[in-house]
Write a protein that holds these residues in place. Structure first.
Motif, short mmCIF file in Angstrom:
data_model
loop_
_atom_site.label_atom_id
_atom_site.label_comp_id
_atom_site.label_asym_id
_atom_site.label_seq_id
_atom_site.Cartn_x
_atom_site.Cartn_y
_atom_site.Cartn_z
N THR A 187 16.89 -2.38 11.21
CA THR A 187 15.52 -1.92 10.99
C THR A 187 15.03 -2.32 9.61
OG1 THR A 187 15.84 -0.07 12.51
CG2 THR A 187 14.01 0.11 10.96
N LEU A 188 15.85 -2.11 8.59
CA LEU A 188 15.48 -2.46 7.22
C LEU A 188 15.30 -3.97 7.07
CD1 LEU A 188 14.97 -1.85 4.26
CD2 LEU A 188 17.46 -1.73 3.93
N GLU A 242 11.38 5.54 3.50
CA GLU A 242 11.95 6.30 4.62
C GLU A 242 13.00 5.46 5.37
OE1 GLU A 242 10.54 8.23 8.85
OE2 GLU A 242 9.10 8.20 7.20
N ILE A 243 12.69 4.19 5.60
CA ILE A 243 13.64 3.29 6.27
C ILE A 243 14.92 3.20 5.44
CG2 ILE A 243 14.11 0.91 6.96
CD1 ILE A 243 11.10 0.70 7.70
N VAL A 244 14.78 2.99 4.13
CA VAL A 244 15.95 2.87 3.26
C VAL A 244 16.78 4.15 3.30
CG1 VAL A 244 16.72 2.65 0.86
CG2 VAL A 244 14.97 1.10 1.75
N PRO A 273 0.85 -1.19 0.00
CA PRO A 273 0.00 0.00 0.00
C PRO A 273 0.89 1.25 0.00
CG PRO A 273 -0.65 -1.53 1.75
CD PRO A 273 0.64 -2.03 1.18
N THR A 274 0.37 2.36 -0.45
CA THR A 274 1.14 3.59 -0.57
C THR A 274 1.82 3.97 0.73
OG1 THR A 274 -0.39 4.35 -2.28
CG2 THR A 274 1.01 6.02 -1.28
N ASN A 275 1.11 3.85 1.86
CA ASN A 275 1.71 4.23 3.14
C ASN A 275 2.87 3.30 3.52
OD1 ASN A 275 -0.18 2.11 3.67
ND2 ASN A 275 -0.25 2.69 5.83
N GLU A 276 2.78 2.02 3.19
CA GLU A 276 3.86 1.08 3.48
C GLU A 276 5.07 1.31 2.56
OE1 GLU A 276 4.42 -1.28 5.95
OE2 GLU A 276 2.69 -0.25 6.83
N LEU A 277 4.80 1.67 1.30
CA LEU A 277 5.88 1.99 0.38
C LEU A 277 6.62 3.23 0.87
CD1 LEU A 277 7.47 1.43 -2.18
CD2 LEU A 277 5.73 2.70 -3.46
#
Length: 112
Positions: A98-99, A47-49, A38-42
């Motif tokens: 985290t990633l 952000e994590i990357v 989903p857009t929010n997860e992408l």
């Protein structure tokens, strides 16, 4: 990312494209699953990357852990390529935890 090893000989991988489409493959069960974030997860993944910075270990692999999981991670974007391999021993101090934890969660959910 490829997640392999351990006492049970795990071999799973995930590949995610820039549009959020991802494929998880579990070689032991011969299972392949394709989904889309989903857009929010992408956005969360991006952000994590962008906030992840690799810290090289003081000593190189292998760390001496016979039953550890091995994580081979490759990130491509903006004409650049980054590859790293960490295991359960080196992961906590690698800056990659985290990633890799996020990607493992996607893998685990897909192959349930």
């Amino acid at each position: 990312m490829t997640h392999s090893g351990g006492i049970m000989g795990l071999s799973r991988s995930i590949e995610i494209s820039s549009d959020g489409k991802y494929t998880v493959v579990d070689e032991r069960s011969d299972k392949s699953v394709t989904k889309k974030l989903p857009t929010n997860e992408l956005s969360k993944l991006m952000e994590i990357v962008s906030n992840t910075e690799y810290i090289p270990p003081e000593r190189s692999l292998p760390s001496g852990c016979a039953d550890c999981f091995i994580y081979d991670l490759e990130i491509q974007g903006n004409g650049k390529k980054f590859s790293v391999q960490v295991d359960d021993i080196s992961l906590p101090n690698s800056g990659m935890e985290t990633l890799i934890t996020y990607l493992r969660g996607l893998i685990d959910a897909a192959v349930k």
